[in-house]
Design a protein around this motif. Structure first.
Motif, PDB file in Angstrom:
ATOM      1  N   PRO A 289      -7.924  25.255  22.017  1.00 22.36           N
ATOM      2  CA  PRO A 289      -7.626  25.917  20.752  1.00 22.36           C
ATOM      3  C   PRO A 289      -7.895  27.408  20.829  1.00 22.36           C
ATOM      4  CG  PRO A 289      -9.339  24.221  20.492  1.00 22.36           C
ATOM      5  CD  PRO A 289      -8.972  24.254  21.921  1.00 22.36           C
ATOM      6  N   GLY A 290      -6.947  28.205  20.398  1.00 26.23           N
ATOM      7  CA  GLY A 290      -7.131  29.646  20.376  1.00 26.23           C
ATOM      8  C   GLY A 290      -6.910  30.315  21.708  1.00 26.23           C
ATOM      9  N   ARG A 291      -6.763  29.544  22.796  1.00 24.90           N
ATOM     10  CA  ARG A 291      -6.569  30.141  24.121  1.00 24.90           C
ATOM     11  C   ARG A 291      -5.086  30.364  24.367  1.00 24.90           C
ATOM     12  NH1 ARG A 291     -11.421  27.785  22.790  1.00 24.90           N
ATOM     13  NH2 ARG A 291     -12.931  27.816  24.486  1.00 24.90           N
ATOM     14  N   THR A 292      -4.738  31.571  24.761  1.00 26.52           N
ATOM     15  CA  THR A 292      -3.331  31.856  25.057  1.00 26.52           C
ATOM     16  C   THR A 292      -3.243  32.570  26.404  1.00 26.52           C
ATOM     17  OG1 THR A 292      -3.275  34.088  24.172  1.00 26.52           O
ATOM     18  CG2 THR A 292      -3.007  32.295  22.599  1.00 26.52           C
TER      19      THR A 292
ATOM     20  N   GLU B  43      -8.690  18.026  17.214  1.00 27.64           N
ATOM     21  CA  GLU B  43      -7.832  19.194  17.400  1.00 27.64           C
ATOM     22  C   GLU B  43      -8.006  19.810  18.792  1.00 27.64           C
ATOM     23  OE1 GLU B  43      -5.354  20.950  15.340  1.00 27.64           O
ATOM     24  OE2 GLU B  43      -5.399  18.814  14.920  1.00 27.64           O
ATOM     25  N   VAL B  44      -9.248  19.796  19.307  1.00 28.72           N
ATOM     26  CA  VAL B  44      -9.493  20.411  20.608  1.00 28.72           C
ATOM     27  C   VAL B  44      -8.699  19.689  21.684  1.00 28.72           C
ATOM     28  CG1 VAL B  44     -11.243  20.928  22.341  1.00 28.72           C
ATOM     29  CG2 VAL B  44     -11.780  21.176  19.912  1.00 28.72           C
TER      30      VAL B  44
ATOM     31  N   ARG C 129      -6.156  17.716  21.242  1.00 28.19           N
ATOM     32  CA  ARG C 129      -4.741  17.853  20.934  1.00 28.19           C
ATOM     33  C   ARG C 129      -4.196  19.167  21.494  1.00 28.19           C
ATOM     34  NH1 ARG C 129      -1.260  15.692  17.033  1.00 28.19           N
ATOM     35  NH2 ARG C 129      -0.107  17.337  15.996  1.00 28.19           N
ATOM     36  N   ALA C 130      -4.963  20.234  21.307  1.00 32.01           N
ATOM     37  CA  ALA C 130      -4.532  21.542  21.806  1.00 32.01           C
ATOM     38  C   ALA C 130      -4.449  21.524  23.331  1.00 32.01           C
ATOM     39  CB  ALA C 130      -5.520  22.616  21.355  1.00 32.01           C
TER      40      ALA C 130
ATOM     41  N   LEU D  86      -1.333  19.478  24.342  1.00 34.47           N
ATOM     42  CA  LEU D  86      -0.063  20.130  24.006  1.00 34.47           C
ATOM     43  C   LEU D  86       0.153  21.430  24.771  1.00 34.47           C
ATOM     44  CD1 LEU D  86       0.308  19.452  20.200  1.00 34.47           C
ATOM     45  CD2 LEU D  86       1.848  18.744  22.019  1.00 34.47           C
ATOM     46  N   ALA D  87      -0.892  21.898  25.470  1.00 38.40           N
ATOM     47  CA  ALA D  87      -0.733  23.145  26.221  1.00 38.40           C
ATOM     48  C   ALA D  87       0.028  22.930  27.512  1.00 38.40           C
ATOM     49  CB  ALA D  87      -2.102  23.746  26.519  1.00 38.40           C
ATOM     50  N   LYS D  88       0.441  21.705  27.797  1.00 38.73           N
ATOM     51  CA  LYS D  88       1.188  21.463  29.032  1.00 38.73           C
ATOM     52  C   LYS D  88       2.433  22.335  29.059  1.00 38.73           C
ATOM     53  CE  LYS D  88       3.555  17.569  30.015  1.00 38.73           C
ATOM     54  NZ  LYS D  88       3.688  16.144  30.281  1.00 38.73           N
ATOM     55  N   PRO D  89       2.567  23.173  30.061  1.00 37.91           N
ATOM     56  CA  PRO D  89       3.724  24.068  30.061  1.00 37.91           C
ATOM     57  C   PRO D  89       5.015  23.307  30.350  1.00 37.91           C
ATOM     58  CG  PRO D  89       2.434  24.337  32.064  1.00 37.91           C
ATOM     59  CD  PRO D  89       1.697  23.348  31.225  1.00 37.91           C
TER      60      PRO D  89
ATOM     61  N   ASP E  27       8.083  17.947  18.270  1.00 38.86           N
ATOM     62  CA  ASP E  27       7.443  18.044  16.959  1.00 38.86           C
ATOM     63  C   ASP E  27       7.858  16.879  16.064  1.00 38.86           C
ATOM     64  OD1 ASP E  27       6.319  20.296  17.885  1.00 38.86           O
ATOM     65  OD2 ASP E  27       7.583  21.695  16.766  1.00 38.86           O
TER      66      ASP E  27
ATOM     67  N   ASP F 254       2.646  30.653  21.584  1.00 39.06           N
ATOM     68  CA  ASP F 254       2.243  31.747  22.457  1.00 39.06           C
ATOM     69  C   ASP F 254       3.495  32.492  22.895  1.00 39.06           C
ATOM     70  OD1 ASP F 254       0.068  31.897  25.350  1.00 39.06           O
ATOM     71  OD2 ASP F 254       1.388  33.399  24.502  1.00 39.06           O
TER      72      ASP F 254
ATOM     73  N   ILE G   2       3.765  27.993  24.535  1.00 43.91           N
ATOM     74  CA  ILE G   2       2.923  26.856  24.196  1.00 43.91           C
ATOM     75  C   ILE G   2       2.455  26.974  22.749  1.00 43.91           C
ATOM     76  CG2 ILE G   2       0.690  25.763  24.688  1.00 43.91           C
ATOM     77  CD1 ILE G   2       1.051  26.807  27.567  1.00 43.91           C
TER      78      ILE G   2
ATOM     79  N   PHE H  89      -3.137  26.552  18.911  1.00 40.85           N
ATOM     80  CA  PHE H  89      -3.961  25.962  17.877  1.00 40.85           C
ATOM     81  C   PHE H  89      -5.031  26.945  17.474  1.00 40.85           C
ATOM     82  CE2 PHE H  89      -1.812  22.453  19.535  1.00 40.85           C
ATOM     83  CZ  PHE H  89      -1.817  21.474  18.565  1.00 40.85           C
ATOM     84  N   PRO H  90      -5.403  26.969  16.232  1.00 41.97           N
ATOM     85  CA  PRO H  90      -6.488  27.858  15.850  1.00 41.97           C
ATOM     86  C   PRO H  90      -7.779  27.435  16.537  1.00 41.97           C
ATOM     87  CG  PRO H  90      -5.900  26.386  14.045  1.00 41.97           C
ATOM     88  CD  PRO H  90      -4.877  26.182  15.114  1.00 41.97           C
ATOM     89  N   MET H  91      -8.678  28.397  16.716  1.00 42.92           N
ATOM     90  CA  MET H  91      -9.960  28.098  17.324  1.00 42.92           C
ATOM     91  C   MET H  91     -10.684  27.036  16.508  1.00 42.92           C
ATOM     92  SD  MET H  91     -11.168  30.563  19.743  1.00 42.92           S
ATOM     93  CE  MET H  91     -12.741  31.168  19.197  1.00 42.92           C
ATOM     94  N   GLU H  92     -11.374  26.156  17.228  1.00 42.84           N
ATOM     95  CA  GLU H  92     -12.113  25.132  16.504  1.00 42.84           C
ATOM     96  C   GLU H  92     -13.262  25.787  15.732  1.00 42.84           C
ATOM     97  OE1 GLU H  92     -12.038  25.612  19.746  1.00 42.84           O
ATOM     98  OE2 GLU H  92     -13.819  24.873  20.787  1.00 42.84           O
TER      99      GLU H  92
END
Lengths: 560, 347
Positions: A251-254, A479-480, A482-483, A486-489, A533, B19, B24, B27-30
Motif C-alpha cells: 500500500p502506498g508504494r509506487t 488491504e495490505v 490485496r495491494a 494486485l501490484a503484479k505487473p 476490476d 501508478d 499498477i 492503494f493508500p498507505m495502511e
C-alpha cells in the motif's frame, strides 16, 4: 552580508542549535555541505528483512578489516624454515615455515590471538555467504533491472574477488590442508594452455612450492584485493544511495516513491545496531566454535596429505566440478591440453560468472523490457526468471555436494565410483527438472493469490446448515495483502513481426525479430492475468451475498 | 522536490489511482497501528529500562573482558560439555567481548523499534535521467573539446599517441620477468638417477628388499635429497621425487611400464598424482589400487599404474628398481617421463 560577518555569527547560531551545531557550522563553512547533510539525515530507506543480507556482507567486511589488521601485527608470511619451540607441545621440535610457526604463536602464545584468528576466519565464511545470499535476493526479486545493472556487475565482481580473497587468506598459514589446496591451484594454473608453466613459474618464483609464494600471496591478500574490494564496495553503496533503494510492492508504494524510515534516527540505530549484532555474534561463535585448527593439520610438506581434505565452503563447487569431470586429455602436435582440468576449473566458472554478470542484459534482451524498475518483483510473479535462478542454483548445489563426495561416501558407506556417476548424471538431469517444478510452483502461487482476491481467505469456520450442507466462511483479505497481490505487473510479450510488409516485400530483419519475439513469449509464457476490476467487483458482490446468506442462517439457528 | 512527505493516505499517480509509471493500482498507505509503548507510558518506561540495562550490561562485559584477559593465564584449559577442552582465556575473553558488542547492537535496535517513531514516511524518487537539453549540452561540450584538441584532424599526433600509449604498459610487464625462472626442462626432471638408493621418507634409511612386507607400502625419496641443503630446492625436489614402494605377489602383477622394472614383486611409483599434484596416499593392498585423496583418482599399481577411475588422465609414472650387492633397493634409472600434473609443453 559579508562572509566575515557570517563566520563571526556562526557560533551564536550554533549555541541555538545545540552542541552538534558548532561542528556542523565548522564543516559547512568549509564544504557548504548543509544541503547534502540534510538530505542524508532525512533519506528514507524501505524496511524488509531481506535488505539486511547486504548489510551482513558489509559488516563482515569491516570485521575482516579490523581483525585482519590485528593479525598482521604478529603474522610473518615467510617460508624460511624454523624449528618450532612455542607452547604447543605436540609440535615442539618440528621443522616448519615461519608462516606456520607464527600462526601457532598467534594461536597459543598471544593472549586473545586465537580469538582474533577465529573471528577473522568466521567473518570470512560469513562474508562470502552473505554476499551469495544477498546476490540471490537481488536476483529473485528482479532488483538488478534497469537502472541498477551496473551495480549488479559490481556485485558480481565483488563475489569473484571475495572468493579469491578467501582462498589467498586460507592459504597463508602454510598448514598441510591449505598447502594441499595451493598445490591444486598450482596444478590448475600449470594446465592453462600456452602460458600455464610460465605463469606458474613466475607466480611461485620457480617450481612448487618454492619459498616465494607466501609473501606474494600476503601482499595480494592484505593489500591488492582488499583495496579493490574497498573501492568497489564504496561505489556499490554510493550507487544504492544515489539511485535509492528498491522496495517491495504494498500500500502506498509506487515506482516513483520510497516508503520507509528516515536514516536519522531510525536507520542510524537499526543499521548501526545491526553492525554490532553481526560483530557480536561473530565474536561469540569465534569464542565457542573452533574453525581451521591448523595445529591439528600440521605444517605443509609437499609429500604429505590428509585424507578427506576439504576446502572452505565457497571453493567447494570448483572442487566438485574438478571431481566430476571425466579424464579427458588431448595430445596435439607435441602439446598437452588437459580438458579434465581446464574445463571444470576455468571454463565452467568462467561461463558461470560471465552469465551471472550479463544476466540483466540477457533478460532485458529476451523480454524487450527496457523500463525502469524500482518496485521489486515477488519471485512468484516472474516464474521464468525464478525458474532459471533455481535451475542455476541446482547446478551449483550439485557441484557443491560433489565437492564433498568422499566425505559423504565415508559417512554413508557408499561407493565413491557410483556416487560420482550419479552426480554426473544429476548435474545435467536435475536443473531442467528444477526449472519446470519451480515455474509450476510460481504459477500455482499466482493462482492462489487470485483465489484470495476473488474469494477471500479461508477462515476455518465451517457451518453446517439445516439442510445438512457444510459451508466454510471466507473473509476478504486485508488491504495490505490485496495491494501486494494486485501490484503484479502486466507483462507484454513482444509480438511476432510480419515476415512481409504491407506491400509484400520481405522484411530482412524478420527472422531475428521472430526469434526474439518467441523468446519473449517463452519468457512470459503461462501468464496468469490478475482479475479485472469487473471480476473483482462481481466476486465482492458474490461474497457479500454469501455472507448475508450465512448470517441469516446463523440467526435462524440462534432463534430456534 | 524529493523531500515530499505523505504520511496521509493520499494515493499517488493519476486520478484513477494507478501508478503513472507502472500502471499498477495504488492503494493508500495502511493506517498506522500504534505500539503498546506509544499509548502506554508504563510500556514505554519498561522499554527504556530494557535498553538501558543492555547498554549497562555491555559496559560490565568490557570490565569482565579486561579482568579475564589479565587474570586468566593463557595456558589454563577447561573442559566444557559439547564444546570440549578449550583455552579458558580464549573462551572468557571471547564471551565477554562478544556479549559486550552484541548487547550494544540489540539495545540500539530495541530502542529504535520500541521508542523511536514507527510511522512510515514517503519520499519521492528523483529522475535518474537528465533532461534532453542537458544531454545535448554534454554532447556539444564534448564536440567542442574534441574540435579544440584537434584529435580528429591531426592524424599524425593521434596515431603516434596511440602507439605510445599501447607500448606504455610494456615495462610494467617486463618488470615482472624476474618473478621466477623460465620453465625450461624443470618440470621434466627429477633427481632420480641410475643406482640411486631409495630411502624412507621420514628417517632416510636405506630400504632392504627383504624388509618390505608383502602388501606393505613405504613412502620413499631418493638418497641424494639429503645432500640438497638449500631449503627451497629441497622442498621442490621433494615435491617431485617422492615415491611409494609397494610389494605384491609377483603373480598378481598384470603389467608394468617396462620389463622387469620390479624387484621380486616390489614396485616403485611416483607419489605425485598425475591430475593436480596431490601426494597420493591411500593404498588398498587387496585390489592394489592407489587412491588420491584430493579428487579420488584411482590407479591400479598391479597394471602399470593405469587410471581405473577419477579425473586423472595419465597413469602413475613407474620407477624401475632393482637391488645393490647388499640387497638395498636402488633405481635402475631416473623416471622416463615427467611426474606430476600435466602441462602444455609436456606432449
Amino acid at each position: 552580508m559579508s562572509t566575515t560577518e557570517e563566520s563571526i555569527m556562526a557560533p551564536e547560531h550554533a549555541s541555538a542549535q545545540g552542541k552538534g551545531g558548532s561542528v556542523a557550522y565548522f564543516i559547512d563553512d568549509r564544504l557548504a555541505s548543509a544541503n547534502f547533510t540534510k538530505r542524508l539525515l532525512d533519506k528514507v530507506f524501505p524496511d524488509h528483512w531481506s535488505f539486511m543480507l547486504g548489510e551482513i556482507a558489509l559488516y563482515s567486511f569491516i570485521v575482516l578489516l579490523l581483525s585482519g589488521t590485528y593479525l598482521t601485527l604478529w603474522f610473518n608470511p615467510s617460508m624460511t624454515e624454523v624449528i618450532y619451540n612455542g607452547s604447543y607441545v605436540p609440535l615442539k621440535g618440528v621443522k616448519m615455515s615461519e608462516a606456520f610457526s607464527s600462526t601457532l604463536t598467534i594461536s597459543f602464545d598471544v593472549r586473545g590471538g586465537l580469538l582474533i584468528r577465529q573471528i577473522h576466519h568466521w567473518a570470512a565464511l560469513f562474508f562470502v555467504a552473505a554476499v551469495s545470499v544477498h546476490l540471490l535476493r537481488v536476483f529473485f526479486t528482479g532488483a538488478f533491472r534497469k537502472p541498477r545493472e551496473i551495480n549488479w556487475v559490481i556485485g558480481t565482481l565483488l563475489l569473484v574477488l571475495a572468493l579469491l580473497e578467501g582462498f589467498s587468506g586460507y592459504s597463508l598459514p602454510d598448514d598441510l590442508l591449505s598447502g594441499t589446496g595451493l598445490r591444486i591451484a598450482q596444478g590448475i594454473i600449470q594446465a592453462i594452455p600456452l602460458v600455464g608453466t610460465y605463469v606458474s613459474m613466475f607466480l611461485f618464483g620457480g617450481e612448487f612450492p618454492g619459498t616465494s609464494i607466501m609473501p606474494r600471496l600476503y601482499s595480494i591478500h592484505i593489500l591488492l584485493i582488499p583495496g579493490i574490494l574497498l573501492a568497489l564496495i564504496t561505489v556499490h553503496l554510493i550507487m544504492v544511495f544515489y539511485q535509492k533503494h528498491t522496495q517491495f510492492p504494498g500500500p502506498g508504494r509506487t515506482e516513483s516513491n520510497v516508503v520507509g524510515f528516515r536514516l536519522f534516527p531510525i536507520y542510524m540505530a537499526k543499521a548501526g545496531g545491526f553492525f554490532f549484532v553481526v560483530f557480536g555474534i561473530t565474536v561469540l561463535i569465534a569464542a565457542f566454535v573452533t574453525i581451521n585448527p591448523i595445529w591439528l593439520y600440521g605444517p605443509y610438506t609437499p609429500s604429505q596429505v590428509t585424507a578427506g581434505s576439504q576446502p572452505d565452503w565457497y571453493i567447494g563447487f570448483l572442487d566438485g566440478a574438478v571431481r566430476l569431470m571425466p579424464n579427458l586429455e588431448t595430445s596435439l602436435l607435441g602439446h598437452t591440453i588437459s580438458w579434465n582440468i581446464i574445463v571444470p576449473a576455468l571454463v565452467v566458472p568462467g561461463i558461470m560468472f560471465t552469465a551471472l554478470g550479463l544476466y540483466p542484459w540477457i533478460e532485458a534482451w529476451a523480454t524487450g523490457d527496457k523500463r525502469e524498475h524500482h518496485l521489486l518483483d515477488r519471485p512468484r510473479n516472474a516464474p521464468t526468471r525464478t525458474g532459471l535462478g533455481v535451475m542455476a542454483l541446482t547446478f551449483y548445489m550439485i557441484l557443491q555436494v560433489a565437492g564433498g563426495n568422499d566425505v559423504i561416501a565415508a559417512a554413508f558407506n557408499l561407493s565413491i565410483n557410483s556416487m560420482t556417476w550419479t552426480f554426473r548424471f544429476l548435474l545435467f538431469a536435475l536443473p531442467p527438472v528444477a526449472f519446470v517444478i519451480t515455474k509450476r510452483i510460481c504459477l500455482g502461487l499466482q493462482r492462489r493469490d487470485n483465489d484470495k482476491l476473488l474469494h477471500g481467505y479461508e477462515t476455518g469456520r465451517v457451518l453446517r446448515l439445516p439442510s445438512g450442507e457444510f459451508l466454510e466462511i471466507h473473509e476478504p483479505i486485508g488491504e495490505v495483502e490485496r495491494a501486494k497481490i494486485l501490484a503484479k505487473p502486466d507483462v507484454i510479450p513482444m509480438e511476432l513481426p510480419a515476415s512481409v510488409d504491407a506491400n509484400g516485400v520481405r522484411n530482412p530483419k524478420a527472422a531475428k525479430s521472430v526469434m526474439r519475439a518467441k523468446l519473449s513469449q517463452w519468457f512470459y509464457s503461462d501468464v496468469i492475468p490478475t482479475p479485472t476490476d469487473e471480476e473483482l467487483q462481481e466476486a465482492a458482490n458474490h461474497a457479500q451475498h454469501e455472507l448475508h446468506a450465512a448470517q441469516s442462517h446463523i440467526k435462524e439457528i440462534a432463534s430456534h | 522536490m524529493n523531500e515530499l512527505e505523505h504520511p496521509t493516505s493520499e494515493p499517488y499517480g493519476s486520478k484513477e489511482g494507478k501508478d503513472l509509471v507502472s500502471g499498477i493500482t495504488i492503494f493508500p498507505m495502511e493506517p498506522h497501528v500504534p505500539r503498546k509503548s506509544d499509548i502506554d507510558p508504563k510500556a514505554a518506561r519498561r522499554a527504556e529500562r530494557q535498553v538501558a540495562t543492555m547498554f549497562a550490561t555491555s559496559s560490565l562485559m568490557i570490565i569482565l573482558f579486561v579482568v579475564a584477559y589479565v587474570k586468566i593465564p593463557n595456558t589454563t584449559l577447561i573442559t566444557i560439555p559439547v564444546i570440549g577442552t578449550v583455552n579458558a582465556n580464549h573462551l572468557a575473553t571471547g564471551f565477554a567481548f562478544g556479549m559486550a558488542i552484541l548487547l550494544i547492537g540489540i539495545g540500539a535496535i530495541h530502542w529504535a523499534k520500541k521508542l523511536m517513531p514507527d510511522v512510515e514516511v514517503t519520499q519521492e524518487r528523483h529522475a535518474l535521467t537528465s533532461r534532453e537539453e542537458e544531454r545535448q549540452e554534454v554532447a556539444s561540450s564534448f564536440q567542442r573539446g574534441k574540435a579544440e584538441s584537434g584529435f580528429a584532424e591531426r592524424k599524425i599526433i593521434r596515431r603516434s599517441l596511440l602507439g605510445a600509449l599501447a607500448l606504455f604498459p610494456v615495462p610494467l610487464i617486463v618488470l615482472l620477468r624476474d618473478l621466477g625462472p623460465l620453465p625450461g626442462t624443470r618440470l621434466r626432471e627429477t633427481i632420480w638417477e641410475k643406482g640411486m638408493h631409495l630411502v624412507t621418507d621420514a628417517t632416510y634409511r636405506k630400504i632392504k628388499a627383504s624388509d618390505v612386507p608383502l602388501g606393505g607400502l613405504i613412502n620413499a625419496v631418493p638418497e641424494n635429497l639429503l645432500e640438497i641443503e638449500h631449503e627451497e630446492e629441497n622442498l621442490n625436489q621433494r615435491g617431485k621425487a617422492s615415491i611409494i614402494v609397494v610389494r605384491m605377489d609377483p603373480a598378481d602383477i598384470v603389467s608394468q611400464q617396462g620389463e622387469n622394472w620390479d624387484y621380486q614383486g616390489i614396485l616403485a611409483f611416483s607419489k605425485i598424482c598425475t591430475h593436480l599434484g596431490c601426494p597420493t596416499s591411500l593404498y588398498q593392498q587387496r585390489s592394489h589400487h592407489l587412491l588420491c585423496p584430493c579428487h579420488q583418482s584411482t590407479f591400479d599399481l598391479s597394471d602399470s599404474g593405469n587410471v581405473v577411475f577419477g579425473p586423472a588422465a595419465r597413469r602413475m609414472p613407474q620407477l624401475a628398481i632393482t637391488v645393490d650387492s647388499e640387497g638395498y633397493l636402488i633405481a635402475q634409472s631416473g623416471f622416463d617421463q615427467p611426474v606430476g600434473p600435466s602441462f602444455w609443453e609436456r606432449g
